[in-house]
Design a protein around this motif. Structure first.
Motif, PDB file in Angstrom:
ATOM      1  N   THR A 252       0.838  -1.206   0.000  1.00  0.00           N
ATOM      2  CA  THR A 252       0.000   0.000   0.000  1.00  0.00           C
ATOM      3  C   THR A 252       0.871   1.253   0.000  1.00  0.00           C
ATOM      4  OG1 THR A 252      -0.162   0.080   2.427  1.00  0.00           O
ATOM      5  CG2 THR A 252      -1.814  -1.208   1.244  1.00  0.00           C
ATOM      6  N   VAL A 253       1.965   1.213   0.735  1.00  0.00           N
ATOM      7  CA  VAL A 253       2.894   2.345   0.769  1.00  0.00           C
ATOM      8  C   VAL A 253       3.484   2.573  -0.622  1.00  0.00           C
ATOM      9  CG1 VAL A 253       5.013   3.257   1.796  1.00  0.00           C
ATOM     10  CG2 VAL A 253       3.423   1.908   3.193  1.00  0.00           C
ATOM     11  N   ILE A 254       3.879   1.489  -1.257  1.00  0.00           N
ATOM     12  CA  ILE A 254       4.457   1.572  -2.602  1.00  0.00           C
ATOM     13  C   ILE A 254       3.455   2.169  -3.577  1.00  0.00           C
ATOM     14  CG2 ILE A 254       5.288   0.184  -4.545  1.00  0.00           C
ATOM     15  CD1 ILE A 254       6.464  -1.758  -2.424  1.00  0.00           C
ATOM     16  N   TYR A 255       2.197   1.765  -3.456  1.00  0.00           N
ATOM     17  CA  TYR A 255       1.170   2.316  -4.341  1.00  0.00           C
ATOM     18  C   TYR A 255       1.033   3.821  -4.129  1.00  0.00           C
ATOM     19  CZ  TYR A 255      -3.198   2.778  -6.912  1.00  0.00           C
ATOM     20  OH  TYR A 255      -4.159   3.153  -7.822  1.00  0.00           O
ATOM     21  N   GLY A 256       1.129   4.240  -2.873  1.00  0.00           N
ATOM     22  CA  GLY A 256       1.035   5.668  -2.578  1.00  0.00           C
ATOM     23  C   GLY A 256       2.197   6.468  -3.131  1.00  0.00           C
ATOM     24  N   ILE A 257       3.367   5.839  -3.241  1.00  0.00           N
ATOM     25  CA  ILE A 257       4.534   6.510  -3.827  1.00  0.00           C
ATOM     26  C   ILE A 257       4.305   6.743  -5.314  1.00  0.00           C
ATOM     27  CG2 ILE A 257       7.002   6.296  -4.329  1.00  0.00           C
ATOM     28  CD1 ILE A 257       7.227   4.571  -1.789  1.00  0.00           C
ATOM     29  N   GLY A 258       3.607   5.805  -5.957  1.00  0.00           N
ATOM     30  CA  GLY A 258       3.282   5.944  -7.371  1.00  0.00           C
ATOM     31  C   GLY A 258       4.468   5.716  -8.280  1.00  0.00           C
ATOM     32  N   SER A 259       4.509   6.452  -9.372  1.00  0.00           N
ATOM     33  CA  SER A 259       5.556   6.259 -10.381  1.00  0.00           C
ATOM     34  C   SER A 259       6.941   6.643  -9.882  1.00  0.00           C
ATOM     35  CB  SER A 259       5.226   7.061 -11.648  1.00  0.00           C
ATOM     36  OG  SER A 259       5.091   8.435 -11.337  1.00  0.00           O
ATOM     37  N   ALA A 260       7.002   7.327  -8.731  1.00  0.00           N
ATOM     38  CA  ALA A 260       8.302   7.714  -8.167  1.00  0.00           C
ATOM     39  C   ALA A 260       8.997   6.538  -7.474  1.00  0.00           C
ATOM     40  CB  ALA A 260       8.125   8.865  -7.179  1.00  0.00           C
ATOM     41  N   TYR A 261       8.289   5.441  -7.278  1.00  0.00           N
ATOM     42  CA  TYR A 261       8.888   4.277  -6.615  1.00  0.00           C
ATOM     43  C   TYR A 261      10.004   3.705  -7.480  1.00  0.00           C
ATOM     44  CZ  TYR A 261       9.287  -0.336  -4.477  1.00  0.00           C
ATOM     45  OH  TYR A 261       9.764  -1.483  -3.875  1.00  0.00           O
ATOM     46  N   ASP A 262      11.194   3.527  -6.885  1.00  0.00           N
ATOM     47  CA  ASP A 262      12.375   3.079  -7.647  1.00  0.00           C
ATOM     48  C   ASP A 262      12.747   1.631  -7.376  1.00  0.00           C
ATOM     49  OD1 ASP A 262      13.412   3.163  -5.097  1.00  0.00           O
ATOM     50  OD2 ASP A 262      14.945   4.680  -5.522  1.00  0.00           O
ATOM     51  N   GLY A 263      11.868   0.898  -6.701  1.00  0.00           N
ATOM     52  CA  GLY A 263      12.149  -0.505  -6.422  1.00  0.00           C
ATOM     53  C   GLY A 263      12.622  -0.766  -5.007  1.00  0.00           C
ATOM     54  N   ASN A 264      12.897   0.294  -4.246  1.00  0.00           N
ATOM     55  CA  ASN A 264      13.343   0.154  -2.860  1.00  0.00           C
ATOM     56  C   ASN A 264      12.431   0.940  -1.939  1.00  0.00           C
ATOM     57  OD1 ASN A 264      15.812  -1.401  -3.303  1.00  0.00           O
ATOM     58  ND2 ASN A 264      16.570   0.442  -4.316  1.00  0.00           N
ATOM     59  N   ILE A 265      11.924   0.268  -0.914  1.00  0.00           N
ATOM     60  CA  ILE A 265      11.101   0.952   0.074  1.00  0.00           C
ATOM     61  C   ILE A 265      11.973   1.266   1.282  1.00  0.00           C
ATOM     62  CG2 ILE A 265      10.258  -1.185   1.150  1.00  0.00           C
ATOM     63  CD1 ILE A 265       7.547   0.336   1.456  1.00  0.00           C
ATOM     64  N   ARG A 266      11.944   2.516   1.716  1.00  0.00           N
ATOM     65  CA  ARG A 266      12.829   2.989   2.776  1.00  0.00           C
ATOM     66  C   ARG A 266      12.014   3.416   4.004  1.00  0.00           C
ATOM     67  NH1 ARG A 266      14.374   4.713  -2.210  1.00  0.00           N
ATOM     68  NH2 ARG A 266      16.514   4.180  -2.875  1.00  0.00           N
ATOM     69  N   LYS A 267      12.737   3.623   5.135  1.00  0.00           N
ATOM     70  CA  LYS A 267      12.060   4.009   6.376  1.00  0.00           C
ATOM     71  C   LYS A 267      11.262   5.296   6.216  1.00  0.00           C
ATOM     72  CE  LYS A 267      15.075   1.730   9.737  1.00  0.00           C
ATOM     73  NZ  LYS A 267      15.972   1.917  10.906  1.00  0.00           N
ATOM     74  N   ILE A 268      11.819   6.228   5.431  1.00  0.00           N
ATOM     75  CA  ILE A 268      11.117   7.497   5.248  1.00  0.00           C
ATOM     76  C   ILE A 268       9.784   7.295   4.530  1.00  0.00           C
ATOM     77  CG2 ILE A 268      12.228   8.056   3.021  1.00  0.00           C
ATOM     78  CD1 ILE A 268      12.219  10.997   3.980  1.00  0.00           C
ATOM     79  N   HIS A 269       9.714   6.285   3.668  1.00  0.00           N
ATOM     80  CA  HIS A 269       8.461   5.982   2.988  1.00  0.00           C
ATOM     81  C   HIS A 269       7.417   5.486   3.990  1.00  0.00           C
ATOM     82  CE1 HIS A 269      11.075   5.246  -0.792  1.00  0.00           C
ATOM     83  NE2 HIS A 269      10.576   6.468  -0.820  1.00  0.00           N
ATOM     84  N   LEU A 270       7.860   4.677   4.944  1.00  0.00           N
ATOM     85  CA  LEU A 270       6.936   4.106   5.924  1.00  0.00           C
ATOM     86  C   LEU A 270       6.389   5.160   6.875  1.00  0.00           C
ATOM     87  CD1 LEU A 270       8.826   0.805   6.840  1.00  0.00           C
ATOM     88  CD2 LEU A 270       7.087   1.155   5.090  1.00  0.00           C
ATOM     89  N   SER A 271       7.148   6.234   7.082  1.00  0.00           N
ATOM     90  CA  SER A 271       6.723   7.270   8.032  1.00  0.00           C
ATOM     91  C   SER A 271       6.071   8.476   7.357  1.00  0.00           C
ATOM     92  CB  SER A 271       7.921   7.743   8.857  1.00  0.00           C
ATOM     93  OG  SER A 271       8.937   8.277   8.013  1.00  0.00           O
ATOM     94  N   PRO A 275      -2.588   8.886   1.808  1.00  0.00           N
ATOM     95  CA  PRO A 275      -3.845   8.156   1.994  1.00  0.00           C
ATOM     96  C   PRO A 275      -3.671   6.636   1.888  1.00  0.00           C
ATOM     97  CG  PRO A 275      -4.193  10.040   0.566  1.00  0.00           C
ATOM     98  CD  PRO A 275      -2.709   9.910   0.757  1.00  0.00           C
ATOM     99  N   TYR A 276      -2.551   6.201   1.314  1.00  0.00           N
ATOM    100  CA  TYR A 276      -2.326   4.763   1.112  1.00  0.00           C
ATOM    101  C   TYR A 276      -1.296   4.184   2.078  1.00  0.00           C
ATOM    102  CZ  TYR A 276      -5.059   5.210  -3.142  1.00  0.00           C
ATOM    103  OH  TYR A 276      -6.089   5.432  -4.025  1.00  0.00           O
ATOM    104  N   ASN A 277      -0.818   4.971   3.033  1.00  0.00           N
ATOM    105  CA  ASN A 277       0.182   4.476   3.971  1.00  0.00           C
ATOM    106  C   ASN A 277      -0.517   3.808   5.150  1.00  0.00           C
ATOM    107  OD1 ASN A 277       2.255   3.985   5.779  1.00  0.00           O
ATOM    108  ND2 ASN A 277       3.311   5.900   5.326  1.00  0.00           N
ATOM    109  N   THR A 278      -0.545   2.481   5.136  1.00  0.00           N
ATOM    110  CA  THR A 278      -1.228   1.738   6.197  1.00  0.00           C
ATOM    111  C   THR A 278      -0.365   1.587   7.445  1.00  0.00           C
ATOM    112  OG1 THR A 278      -0.512  -0.314   5.114  1.00  0.00           O
ATOM    113  CG2 THR A 278      -2.757   0.461   4.655  1.00  0.00           C
ATOM    114  N   TYR A 279       0.822   2.222   7.444  1.00  0.00           N
ATOM    115  CA  TYR A 279       1.617   2.324   8.669  1.00  0.00           C
ATOM    116  C   TYR A 279       1.209   3.567   9.453  1.00  0.00           C
ATOM    117  CZ  TYR A 279       4.821  -1.357   7.170  1.00  0.00           C
ATOM    118  OH  TYR A 279       5.374  -2.567   6.788  1.00  0.00           O
ATOM    119  N   THR A 280       0.721   4.594   8.765  1.00  0.00           N
ATOM    120  CA  THR A 280       0.329   5.835   9.429  1.00  0.00           C
ATOM    121  C   THR A 280      -1.181   5.970   9.560  1.00  0.00           C
ATOM    122  OG1 THR A 280       0.313   7.066   7.334  1.00  0.00           O
ATOM    123  CG2 THR A 280       2.393   7.015   8.573  1.00  0.00           C
ATOM    124  N   ARG A 281      -1.936   5.189   8.791  1.00  0.00           N
ATOM    125  CA  ARG A 281      -3.397   5.289   8.827  1.00  0.00           C
ATOM    126  C   ARG A 281      -4.034   3.925   9.073  1.00  0.00           C
ATOM    127  NH1 ARG A 281      -5.471   9.957   4.644  1.00  0.00           N
ATOM    128  NH2 ARG A 281      -3.652  11.348   4.864  1.00  0.00           N
TER     129      ARG A 281
END
Length: 350
Positions: A252-271, A275-281
């Motif tokens: 869900t976090v990756i989907y929220g990043i959209g086309s800017a996602y480069d294949g790596n999910i980082r801590k800053i993404h999780l925080s 609307p699609y971050n299921t770690y914050t919502r």
């Protein structure tokens, strides 16, 4: 006496003429039969009959495709014999492997056109789906200049978000069909499967609408590496929803990043809240995040029972997960995963 001789000669002459005529007819019959049942030698892989094409036009197209067998009269007589004259159906017909004239006209009479295929893959998002359709040939492309909202309006659903609305499946189409035709069928197929899954849902399912089921199914689809685990993953998410726990799922976090996602999910993404971050919502995402399969819909409707609230990849390449009921168990499972990951990377470097 002379009259009798002349009569005999006339009879002989008539018989000879009749025999010659029969011989000529037989020769023509064999020639026509040989023409009708001998494979053609075209240069092109197919021929297209358009609306309004006469039989002469079709013959002209066959000649352009490299078919030089038979003369026009032979084709016309064969068409009449097969009741195909004036009854050839619009479409694209295969010339590879080469058919006989009889086989080709029968196909054209019956409308056995070339069937092309396009596949919607489980877990694709709407961007990936549209990119695949844009590459599909000979599909006509009518949606290229439409944004997602205009696309859904063109399909007759102006108030719907497109994500998750098209059932992953292989769809057959023919030349002349458009991407809108395929999308209409895929949308109708998803509506049918979603209604079926909602109708058969478990009594205690923590979902309020079919759309929430579609959304949950899309998350399950993206989290599943092993098809058999879909019900277990659904069980984890269903229990979390009932308890008010956040889903905390990376897709869900990756989907929220959209086309800017480069294949790596980082801590800053999780925080970073989106609307699609299921770690914050808490709760489900506002829309689906992918196209869920039939199995994902069924898993979301009937999650497997159990007490697991966590899962992490095993890390052995199988796509399997280790499920845990407590955070302490989950922490240990994560440690095992990281240990396997480090060992795998070290082995690759050696």
């Amino acid at each position: 006496m002379a009259g009798a001789k002349r009569g005999c000669l006339a009879v002989v002459a008539f018989v000879l003429v009749l025999m010659l005529a029969l011989a000529a007819a037989g020769a023509w019959w064999w020639q026509q039969r040989g023409f009708a049942d001998t494979a053609l030698t075209p240069d092109a892989p197919s021929v297209v009959i358009a609306s309004g094409d006469s039989f002469s036009t079709v013959l002209g197209k066959l000649r352009e495709a490299g078919v030089d067998e038979g003369n026009d009269l032979q084709w016309q007589l064969l068409a009449r014999q097969l009741d195909a004259a004036g009854k050839l159906k619009v479409g694209e017909y295969s010339l590879d492997p080469a058919p006989t004239p009889r086989e080709l006209l029968q196909r054209m009479r019956q409308g056995k056109v070339i069937q092309h295929k396009v596949t919607i893959i489980e877990g694709w998002n709407i961007r990936q789906l549209r990119a695949a359709l844009a590459k599909a040939s000979p599909l006509e492309h009518k949606t290229t200049d439409l944004d997602d909202a205009a696309l859904m309006a063109a399909l007759g659903f102006p108030d719907q978000h497109p994500e998750g609305r098209f059932l992953p499946e292989t769809y057959v189409y023919q030349r002349g069909d458009s991407d809108l035709d395929v999308l209409k069928r895929a949308h109708a197929a998803m509506e049918k499967e979603l209604a079926s899954a909602w109708e058969s849902r478990a009594d205690d399912l923590p979902l309020e609408s079919p759309y929430q089921l579609l959304t949950l199914a899309s998350i399950i689809e993206k989290e599943t590496g092993l098809a058999s685990e879909r019900p277990q993953i659904a069980g984890v998410f269903a229990r979390r929803l009932k308890m008010g726990m956040r889903l905390q799922t990376d897709p869900t976090v990756i989907y929220g990043i959209g086309s800017a996602y480069d294949g790596n999910i980082r801590k800053i993404h999780l925080s970073t809240d989106t609307p699609y971050n299921t770690y914050t919502r808490a709760g489900l995402t506002p829309t689906p995040i992918a196209m869920p399969s039939r199995d994902a819909l069924r898993a979301a409707a009937n999650p497997a029972p159990g007490d697991a609230l966590y899962f992490v990849a095993v890390g052995d390449g199988s796509g399997a997960h280790e499920f845990s009921a407590t955070y302490a168990e989950h922490t240990a499972a994560v440690a095992r995963y990281l240990q396997r990951l480090r060992a795998s990377r070290q082995a690759q470097q050696e």
